[in-house]
Scaffold this motif. Structure first.
Motif, short mmCIF file in Angstrom:
data_model
loop_
_atom_site.label_atom_id
_atom_site.label_comp_id
_atom_site.label_asym_id
_atom_site.label_seq_id
_atom_site.Cartn_x
_atom_site.Cartn_y
_atom_site.Cartn_z
N TYR A 122 -32.99 -32.48 -8.84
CA TYR A 122 -33.02 -33.87 -8.38
C TYR A 122 -34.23 -34.67 -8.87
CZ TYR A 122 -29.61 -32.44 -4.75
OH TYR A 122 -28.51 -31.98 -4.07
N SER A 123 -35.35 -34.01 -9.11
CA SER A 123 -36.60 -34.77 -9.29
C SER A 123 -36.82 -35.19 -10.73
CB SER A 123 -37.80 -33.95 -8.80
OG SER A 123 -38.96 -34.74 -8.91
N SER A 124 -36.44 -36.43 -11.03
CA SER A 124 -36.51 -36.92 -12.41
C SER A 124 -37.96 -37.09 -12.86
CB SER A 124 -35.76 -38.24 -12.53
OG SER A 124 -36.25 -39.17 -11.61
N TRP A 125 -38.85 -37.54 -11.95
CA TRP A 125 -40.24 -37.71 -12.39
C TRP A 125 -40.87 -36.36 -12.66
CZ3 TRP A 125 -41.45 -42.15 -14.26
CH2 TRP A 125 -40.83 -43.29 -13.79
N SER A 126 -40.52 -35.36 -11.84
CA SER A 126 -41.05 -34.02 -12.09
C SER A 126 -40.55 -33.50 -13.44
CB SER A 126 -40.58 -33.04 -11.01
OG SER A 126 -40.99 -33.46 -9.74
N GLY A 156 -37.09 -33.82 3.01
CA GLY A 156 -37.01 -35.21 3.44
C GLY A 156 -38.25 -35.92 2.92
N PHE A 157 -38.22 -37.27 2.98
CA PHE A 157 -39.38 -38.03 2.50
C PHE A 157 -40.06 -38.79 3.64
CE2 PHE A 157 -37.03 -38.28 -1.81
CZ PHE A 157 -37.58 -37.07 -2.21
N ASP A 158 -39.62 -38.52 4.89
CA ASP A 158 -40.27 -39.22 6.00
C ASP A 158 -41.59 -38.52 6.34
OD1 ASP A 158 -39.42 -37.21 8.33
OD2 ASP A 158 -37.74 -37.57 6.95
N PHE A 208 -42.12 -31.54 3.16
CA PHE A 208 -42.47 -31.97 1.80
C PHE A 208 -43.71 -32.86 1.85
CE2 PHE A 208 -42.22 -35.39 -1.41
CZ PHE A 208 -42.37 -34.64 -2.55
N LYS A 209 -43.67 -33.88 2.72
CA LYS A 209 -44.80 -34.80 2.78
C LYS A 209 -46.06 -34.09 3.27
CE LYS A 209 -43.38 -38.73 1.27
NZ LYS A 209 -43.92 -39.27 0.03
N ALA A 210 -45.89 -33.21 4.29
CA ALA A 210 -47.05 -32.52 4.84
C ALA A 210 -47.73 -31.69 3.75
CB ALA A 210 -46.62 -31.63 6.00
N ALA A 252 -48.71 -38.69 -2.17
CA ALA A 252 -47.71 -37.77 -1.57
C ALA A 252 -46.37 -37.83 -2.31
CB ALA A 252 -47.54 -38.03 -0.08
N THR A 253 -46.44 -37.91 -3.63
CA THR A 253 -45.23 -37.83 -4.45
C THR A 253 -45.43 -36.75 -5.51
OG1 THR A 253 -46.07 -39.54 -5.95
CG2 THR A 253 -44.61 -40.29 -4.19
N VAL A 254 -44.33 -36.34 -6.11
CA VAL A 254 -44.40 -35.40 -7.24
C VAL A 254 -43.92 -36.13 -8.49
CG1 VAL A 254 -44.20 -33.20 -6.03
CG2 VAL A 254 -42.12 -34.50 -6.50
N PRO A 255 -44.41 -35.73 -9.65
CA PRO A 255 -45.25 -34.57 -9.94
C PRO A 255 -46.74 -34.84 -9.68
CG PRO A 255 -44.81 -35.76 -11.97
CD PRO A 255 -44.04 -36.46 -10.88
N TRP A 314 -52.04 -37.76 -10.53
CA TRP A 314 -50.91 -37.86 -9.62
C TRP A 314 -49.81 -38.83 -10.03
CZ3 TRP A 314 -55.82 -39.73 -8.34
CH2 TRP A 314 -55.92 -41.09 -8.21
N ASP A 315 -49.77 -39.28 -11.23
CA ASP A 315 -48.67 -40.18 -11.60
C ASP A 315 -48.19 -39.77 -12.99
OD1 ASP A 315 -47.57 -43.14 -10.72
OD2 ASP A 315 -47.60 -42.84 -12.88
N THR A 316 -46.89 -39.84 -13.21
CA THR A 316 -46.33 -39.26 -14.43
C THR A 316 -46.96 -39.81 -15.71
OG1 THR A 316 -44.27 -39.02 -13.21
CG2 THR A 316 -44.15 -38.69 -15.59
N LEU A 317 -47.12 -41.13 -15.75
CA LEU A 317 -47.69 -41.70 -16.98
C LEU A 317 -49.14 -41.23 -17.18
CD1 LEU A 317 -46.53 -43.41 -19.21
CD2 LEU A 317 -47.09 -45.47 -17.93
N MET A 349 -39.71 -47.77 -19.10
CA MET A 349 -38.99 -46.78 -18.28
C MET A 349 -39.71 -46.61 -16.94
SD MET A 349 -36.52 -44.41 -18.22
CE MET A 349 -36.24 -44.72 -16.49
N HIS A 350 -41.04 -46.57 -16.99
CA HIS A 350 -41.82 -46.32 -15.78
C HIS A 350 -41.58 -47.41 -14.73
CE1 HIS A 350 -44.90 -43.67 -14.19
NE2 HIS A 350 -45.33 -44.71 -13.50
N SER A 351 -41.45 -48.65 -15.20
CA SER A 351 -41.36 -49.75 -14.23
C SER A 351 -39.97 -50.38 -14.17
CB SER A 351 -42.38 -50.83 -14.60
OG SER A 351 -42.12 -51.29 -15.91
N1 LIG Z 1 -44.71 -43.39 -9.99
C1 LIG Z 1 -44.59 -42.01 -9.60
C2 LIG Z 1 -43.25 -41.82 -8.94
C3 LIG Z 1 -43.09 -40.42 -8.41
C4 LIG Z 1 -41.92 -40.29 -7.43
O1 LIG Z 1 -41.42 -41.28 -6.86
N2 LIG Z 1 -41.48 -39.04 -7.25
C5 LIG Z 1 -40.43 -38.76 -6.29
C6 LIG Z 1 -39.66 -37.52 -6.69
S1 LIG Z 1 -38.75 -37.76 -8.18
C7 LIG Z 1 -41.07 -38.49 -4.95
O2 LIG Z 1 -42.05 -37.76 -4.87
N3 LIG Z 1 -40.52 -39.06 -3.90
C8 LIG Z 1 -41.02 -38.87 -2.57
C9 LIG Z 1 -41.14 -40.16 -1.84
O3 LIG Z 1 -40.68 -41.19 -2.36
O4 LIG Z 1 -41.71 -40.15 -0.76
C10 LIG Z 1 -44.75 -41.13 -10.83
O5 LIG Z 1 -44.56 -41.64 -11.92
O6 LIG Z 1 -45.12 -39.96 -10.73
#
Ligand SMILES: N[C@@H](CCC(=O)N[C@@H](CS)C(=O)NCC(=O)O)C(=O)O
Length: 237
Positions: A12-16, A39-41, A46-48, A57-60, A78-81, A114-116
Protein backbone atom coordinates in the motif's frame (compact mmCIF):
# COMPACT_ATOMS: atom_id res chain seq x y z
CA UNK A 1 24.24 -1.39 9.44
CA UNK A 2 24.51 2.35 8.99
CA UNK A 3 21.35 3.08 6.98
CA UNK A 4 17.96 2.07 8.30
CA UNK A 5 14.82 2.67 6.18
CA UNK A 6 11.47 2.48 7.94
CA UNK A 7 8.58 1.79 5.58
CA UNK A 8 4.84 1.11 5.69
CA UNK A 9 2.99 -1.90 4.25
CA UNK A 10 4.79 -2.76 1.03
CA UNK A 11 1.64 -3.30 -1.03
CA UNK A 12 0.00 0.00 0.00
CA UNK A 13 2.72 2.52 0.84
CA UNK A 14 3.63 4.36 -2.35
CA UNK A 15 5.96 6.86 -0.65
CA UNK A 16 7.81 4.01 1.04
CA UNK A 17 8.13 2.26 -2.31
CA UNK A 18 9.89 5.28 -3.85
CA UNK A 19 12.57 5.30 -1.14
CA UNK A 20 12.79 1.50 -0.97
CA UNK A 21 13.27 1.14 -4.73
CA UNK A 22 15.86 3.91 -4.79
CA UNK A 23 17.93 2.31 -2.01
CA UNK A 24 17.68 -1.14 -3.59
CA UNK A 25 18.95 0.31 -6.88
CA UNK A 26 21.85 2.32 -5.50
CA UNK A 27 22.74 1.20 -1.96
CA UNK A 28 21.46 -2.35 -1.58
CA UNK A 29 23.39 -2.89 1.67
CA UNK A 30 20.83 -1.15 3.89
CA UNK A 31 18.44 -2.34 6.56
CA UNK A 32 14.67 -2.06 6.11
CA UNK A 33 11.90 -2.35 8.69
CA UNK A 34 8.16 -2.26 8.13
CA UNK A 35 5.76 -0.64 10.56
CA UNK A 36 2.27 -2.04 10.00
CA UNK A 37 -0.59 0.32 9.05
CA UNK A 38 -3.20 -0.45 11.70
CA UNK A 39 -4.58 3.09 11.28
CA UNK A 40 -3.45 6.70 10.93
CA UNK A 41 -5.32 8.17 13.89
CA UNK A 42 -3.43 9.40 16.93
CA UNK A 43 -4.22 6.28 18.95
CA UNK A 44 -2.91 3.84 16.32
CA UNK A 45 0.11 1.62 16.92
CA UNK A 46 1.54 2.89 13.64
CA UNK A 47 1.51 6.50 14.83
CA UNK A 48 2.81 5.57 18.29
CA UNK A 49 5.74 3.69 16.74
CA UNK A 50 6.60 6.10 13.96
CA UNK A 51 6.25 9.22 16.13
CA UNK A 52 9.25 7.95 18.12
CA UNK A 53 11.34 8.24 14.97
CA UNK A 54 9.91 10.89 12.67
CA UNK A 55 8.69 14.41 13.49
CA UNK A 56 5.90 14.06 10.91
CA UNK A 57 4.95 10.51 11.95
CA UNK A 58 4.84 9.36 8.32
CA UNK A 59 6.83 6.84 6.32
CA UNK A 60 9.33 6.53 4.78
CA UNK A 61 11.98 7.59 7.27
CA UNK A 62 15.70 7.10 6.80
CA UNK A 63 18.01 6.86 9.83
CA UNK A 64 21.74 7.21 9.30
CA UNK A 65 23.51 5.66 12.29
CA UNK A 66 26.86 6.81 10.93
CA UNK A 67 26.00 10.44 11.49
CA UNK A 68 24.68 11.83 14.74
CA UNK A 69 22.58 14.97 15.01
CA UNK A 70 23.29 17.75 17.51
CA UNK A 71 21.44 15.79 20.23
CA UNK A 72 23.73 12.80 19.66
CA UNK A 73 20.96 10.77 17.98
CA UNK A 74 21.22 9.04 14.58
CA UNK A 75 20.40 11.50 11.81
CA UNK A 76 16.77 11.24 10.67
CA UNK A 77 15.66 12.18 7.13
CA UNK A 78 11.87 12.14 7.01
CA UNK A 79 10.52 13.09 3.60
CA UNK A 80 10.87 11.16 0.37
CA UNK A 81 12.36 13.96 -1.69
CA UNK A 82 14.84 14.71 1.09
CA UNK A 83 15.74 11.00 1.23
CA UNK A 84 16.41 11.04 -2.53
CA UNK A 85 18.71 14.05 -2.17
CA UNK A 86 20.42 12.48 0.85
CA UNK A 87 21.13 9.28 -1.10
CA UNK A 88 22.37 11.30 -4.08
CA UNK A 89 24.91 12.99 -1.77
CA UNK A 90 25.67 9.74 0.09
CA UNK A 91 26.79 8.02 -3.11
CA UNK A 92 27.93 10.85 -5.40
CA UNK A 93 29.29 8.44 -8.03
CA UNK A 94 25.94 6.73 -8.56
CA UNK A 95 23.59 8.12 -11.23
CA UNK A 96 20.77 8.88 -8.78
CA UNK A 97 20.20 12.06 -10.80
CA UNK A 98 21.35 12.35 -14.44
CA UNK A 99 24.87 13.71 -14.80
CA UNK A 100 23.82 16.09 -17.56
CA UNK A 101 22.58 19.33 -15.90
CA UNK A 102 19.70 19.78 -18.34
CA UNK A 103 18.42 16.22 -17.84
CA UNK A 104 18.97 16.65 -14.09
CA UNK A 105 16.84 19.80 -13.96
CA UNK A 106 14.11 18.07 -15.97
CA UNK A 107 14.20 14.98 -13.74
CA UNK A 108 14.04 17.14 -10.61
CA UNK A 109 11.15 19.17 -12.04
CA UNK A 110 9.10 16.05 -12.76
CA UNK A 111 9.87 14.54 -9.32
CA UNK A 112 8.76 17.80 -7.70
CA UNK A 113 5.59 17.76 -9.82
CA UNK A 114 4.93 14.20 -8.61
CA UNK A 115 5.67 15.17 -5.01
CA UNK A 116 3.09 17.95 -4.95
CA UNK A 117 0.69 16.95 -7.70
CA UNK A 118 -1.42 14.30 -9.39
CA UNK A 119 -3.79 14.35 -6.42
CA UNK A 120 -6.70 12.86 -8.37
CA UNK A 121 -4.75 9.79 -9.44
CA UNK A 122 -3.34 9.42 -5.93
CA UNK A 123 -6.67 9.90 -4.20
CA UNK A 124 -8.84 7.85 -6.54
CA UNK A 125 -6.42 5.03 -7.30
CA UNK A 126 -4.40 4.31 -4.15
CA UNK A 127 -1.46 2.01 -4.75
CA UNK A 128 -2.30 -1.63 -4.18
CA UNK A 129 0.26 -4.16 -5.42
CA UNK A 130 -1.32 -7.54 -6.10
CA UNK A 131 -5.00 -7.44 -6.99
CA UNK A 132 -6.46 -6.73 -10.43
CA UNK A 133 -8.47 -3.52 -9.99
CA UNK A 134 -9.31 -3.00 -13.65
CA UNK A 135 -13.05 -3.09 -12.95
CA UNK A 136 -12.74 -0.21 -10.45
CA UNK A 137 -10.35 1.52 -12.86
CA UNK A 138 -12.78 1.32 -15.80
CA UNK A 139 -15.57 2.93 -13.77
CA UNK A 140 -13.30 5.67 -12.42
CA UNK A 141 -11.91 6.34 -15.87
CA UNK A 142 -15.33 6.64 -17.49
CA UNK A 143 -16.65 9.25 -15.07
CA UNK A 144 -13.65 11.16 -13.86
CA UNK A 145 -12.21 13.91 -16.04
CA UNK A 146 -9.71 14.98 -13.35
CA UNK A 147 -8.27 11.47 -13.27
CA UNK A 148 -8.02 11.50 -17.06
CA UNK A 149 -6.22 14.87 -16.89
CA UNK A 150 -3.64 13.58 -14.38
CA UNK A 151 -2.92 10.46 -16.46
CA UNK A 152 -2.72 12.50 -19.67
CA UNK A 153 -0.16 14.85 -18.11
CA UNK A 154 1.91 11.95 -16.75
CA UNK A 155 1.94 10.26 -20.13
CA UNK A 156 2.90 13.48 -21.93
CA UNK A 157 5.78 14.03 -19.48
CA UNK A 158 6.97 10.42 -19.83
CA UNK A 159 6.76 10.46 -23.63
CA UNK A 160 8.65 13.73 -23.81
CA UNK A 161 11.57 12.40 -21.70
CA UNK A 162 11.57 8.96 -23.36
CA UNK A 163 11.81 10.69 -26.74
CA UNK A 164 14.59 13.07 -25.61
CA UNK A 165 16.73 10.43 -23.88
CA UNK A 166 15.74 7.42 -25.92
CA UNK A 167 14.69 5.22 -22.95
CA UNK A 168 14.43 2.64 -21.68
CA UNK A 169 14.05 4.76 -18.52
CA UNK A 170 12.92 8.38 -18.36
CA UNK A 171 16.37 9.93 -18.56
CA UNK A 172 18.08 6.94 -20.23
CA UNK A 173 19.42 4.85 -17.33
CA UNK A 174 17.43 4.02 -14.17
CA UNK A 175 17.45 6.86 -11.65
CA UNK A 176 15.54 8.62 -8.89
CA UNK A 177 12.88 9.78 -11.32
CA UNK A 178 12.01 6.16 -12.19
CA UNK A 179 11.92 5.20 -8.50
CA UNK A 180 9.62 8.19 -8.01
CA UNK A 181 7.24 7.01 -10.71
CA UNK A 182 7.36 3.31 -9.84
CA UNK A 183 4.17 3.53 -7.69
CA UNK A 184 2.44 5.33 -10.58
CA UNK A 185 3.39 2.43 -12.83
CA UNK A 186 1.84 0.07 -10.24
CA UNK A 187 -1.35 2.14 -10.15
CA UNK A 188 -1.77 2.43 -13.92
CA UNK A 189 -1.24 -1.32 -14.27
CA UNK A 190 -3.45 -2.43 -11.34
CA UNK A 191 -6.37 -0.18 -12.34
CA UNK A 192 -5.88 -0.98 -16.03
CA UNK A 193 -5.88 2.69 -17.05
CA UNK A 194 -5.30 3.23 -20.79
CA UNK A 195 -1.71 4.09 -21.77
CA UNK A 196 0.12 4.54 -25.07
CA UNK A 197 2.40 1.83 -26.44
CA UNK A 198 5.48 3.92 -25.61
CA UNK A 199 4.33 4.35 -22.00
CA UNK A 200 3.51 0.64 -21.75
CA UNK A 201 7.09 -0.16 -22.83
CA UNK A 202 8.37 2.17 -20.12
CA UNK A 203 6.05 0.56 -17.56
CA UNK A 204 7.36 -2.88 -18.55
CA UNK A 205 10.96 -1.69 -18.13
CA UNK A 206 10.19 -0.30 -14.65
CA UNK A 207 8.26 -3.41 -13.58
CA UNK A 208 11.11 -5.70 -14.57
CA UNK A 209 13.88 -3.61 -12.97
CA UNK A 210 15.42 -5.74 -10.15
CA UNK A 211 14.85 -3.05 -7.51
CA UNK A 212 11.15 -2.85 -8.39
CA UNK A 213 10.83 -6.64 -8.65
CA UNK A 214 12.37 -7.02 -5.22
CA UNK A 215 9.93 -4.51 -3.67
CA UNK A 216 6.91 -6.12 -5.41
CA UNK A 217 7.92 -9.64 -4.33
CA UNK A 218 7.87 -8.56 -0.70
CA UNK A 219 4.62 -6.64 -1.28
CA UNK A 220 2.89 -9.78 -2.58
CA UNK A 221 4.29 -11.98 0.20
CA UNK A 222 3.47 -9.62 3.06
CA UNK A 223 0.13 -8.26 1.81
CA UNK A 224 -2.66 -8.30 4.35
CA UNK A 225 -6.06 -6.82 3.57
CA UNK A 226 -6.66 -3.49 5.33
CA UNK A 227 -10.21 -2.24 4.85
CA UNK A 228 -9.48 1.50 5.19
CA UNK A 229 -6.86 1.21 2.44
CA UNK A 230 -9.35 -0.48 0.10
CA UNK A 231 -12.82 0.99 0.67
CA UNK A 232 -13.85 -0.43 -2.73
CA UNK A 233 -13.33 -4.08 -1.67
CA UNK A 234 -14.86 -6.21 1.05
CA UNK A 235 -12.04 -8.72 1.23
CA UNK A 236 -8.87 -9.64 -0.59
CA UNK A 237 -10.68 -12.35 -2.54
N1 LIG B 1 5.51 13.99 1.99
C1 LIG B 1 5.73 12.72 2.63
C2 LIG B 1 4.47 11.90 2.54
C3 LIG B 1 4.60 10.60 3.28
C4 LIG B 1 3.25 9.92 3.51
O1 LIG B 1 2.18 10.54 3.45
N2 LIG B 1 3.33 8.61 3.79
C5 LIG B 1 2.13 7.86 4.12
C6 LIG B 1 2.30 6.40 3.74
S1 LIG B 1 2.43 6.17 2.00
C7 LIG B 1 1.91 7.93 5.61
O2 LIG B 1 2.85 7.77 6.37
N3 LIG B 1 0.69 8.17 6.02
C8 LIG B 1 0.33 8.24 7.40
C9 LIG B 1 -0.51 9.42 7.70
O3 LIG B 1 -0.94 10.10 6.76
O4 LIG B 1 -0.73 9.68 8.87
C10 LIG B 1 6.91 12.03 1.97
O5 LIG B 1 7.21 12.38 0.84
O6 LIG B 1 7.58 11.18 2.56
Amino acid sequence: MSLDLIVGNYNYSSWSMRAGVLLRAFLPDFHERMVHFDGFDDGSQFKAEIRKISPTATVPVLCDHRRLDNAGQPLVVWDTLAIVEYIAEYCPDAPVWPRDPIARAQARSLCAEMHSGFGHLRGLCPMNIGPDLSHQGAILWRYNKDLQRDVKRIQAAWEDLLERYNGPFLCGEFGAIDAYFSPVVMRLAAYGLPVSERCQQYMDAVTSHPAVESWCDIARKTAVFIDFEEPYRLSDG
